[in-house]
Design an enzyme around this catalytic site. Sequence first.
Site, PDB file in Angstrom:
ATOM      1  N   SER A 211      21.868 -18.150  77.796  1.00  0.00           N
ATOM      2  CA  SER A 211      21.901 -19.162  76.641  1.00  0.00           C
ATOM      3  C   SER A 211      21.700 -20.623  77.265  1.00  0.00           C
ATOM      4  CB  SER A 211      23.250 -19.111  75.808  1.00  0.00           C
ATOM      5  OG  SER A 211      22.963 -20.081  74.719  1.00  0.00           O
ATOM      6  N   ASN A 212      22.073 -21.511  76.545  1.00  0.00           N
ATOM      7  CA  ASN A 212      21.986 -23.110  77.054  1.00  0.00           C
ATOM      8  C   ASN A 212      23.041 -23.811  76.486  1.00  0.00           C
ATOM      9  OD1 ASN A 212      20.705 -24.554  74.764  1.00  0.00           O
ATOM     10  ND2 ASN A 212      19.203 -22.704  74.930  1.00  0.00           N
TER      11      ASN A 212
END
Length: 403
Positions: A211-212
């Site tokens: 993810s980020n």
Amino acid sequence: IPVALAGRRVTLVVSGGIAAYKSLELVRRLRERGIVPRCVLTRGGAQFVTPLSLAALSGAPISEDVFAATENAGMAHIQLSREADLVAVVPASADLIAKMAHGLADDLASALLLAADKPILIAPAMNVRMWEHPATRANIASLESRGVRRVGPATGTLADGESGPGRLSEVPDILAAIEEMLTPSGRLKGRHAIVTSGPTQEPIDPVRYISNRSSGKQGHAVAEALAELGARVTLVSGPVALADPAGVETVHVETTQQMLDACLAALPAEVAVCAAAVADWRVAAPAASKIKKAAGAAAPRLDLALNPDILATLAKPGNRRPRIVVGFAAETERLVEGARAKLAAKGCDLVVANDVSAGTTFGADTNLVHLVSAKGVDSWPPLAKPAVARRLAEKIATLLDGE
Ligand code: C5P
């Protein structure tokens, strides 16, 4: 009286200055419009108007001191914001403006303004040199960057005999500003907007993912701002720590594919704003059970596959293409050039280019943006994310009107 105004509650903070007497007229006019004022008088304000006259005109007791608020266990500052639809500061003295800008909270008025989660309007009134002083200029800029709205000051002869900007705006102008803030403009009434927000999560196995750091603050603020202009909004959100915005239909997804599917399912729409930080790649074949860390074994290799591009998909010509498709671009260098290239590559109408080099933007509350379209570049000053969202919503409404 417009229905939207009846019963709306305005907490009115009256601070010091000769213009404070005009707040009495404002209270009277607010009540004529069906708006319910609740007044807070600062120590300075009380030098110019009496609590009794304000109480009599507003039909409610006046709150003066944060420490005297015994009836609600010292929580008056929280209650005065919670129970209001809007907080208006009329007049706003140079001193109170400075306190707001710096987050001071040493009396009821400043504490309630610091605790306020409602729209705030200030109507400054002061001597022209105080108004023009760099300190006041910086304080006003700081408040406006946080989304505080302002009416005036008007220019003319001041009470001290000097002339220039510094006069409190006339009561009808203040009233109009309050009414405008209380009445959604309805510019996007009857329009449907899809907004993507937050990160996406791409599973590696049932417990791990890629993810980020996107917080979703900007995308959620855009969804809210479009709804405030009357649009029906479908917010397609990846996993975020934010509450679902009021008045918006929120669809929760995890992966990019799910985000795309939810967007396509929400069509038709006149507007699409892709503010999500979509994962560019996913794990090609996520493991069905948790990948075990065997002693002595090498680290697993992840085989990645390209994710679909939601923005490019929505912007593709066709009869289901939303009329206005907006993308975001976060860049650290050659911002505008990059945004122009993105505009063409994705086929969208507008790219909001974020300057992330200043360490702002990601997870932060302010944004430095340039709006890039085929027509040119519009650079905005640093603004709080809700302020960016409101301006963007207005811009989208203007683009739709211009068709
Ligand atoms: O250059 P990049 O592809 O990251 O462009 C960012 C813009 O594209 C953002 O508006 C983002 O929401 C959108 N995007 C998307 N789907 C992707 C990648 C980016 O909608 N797979």
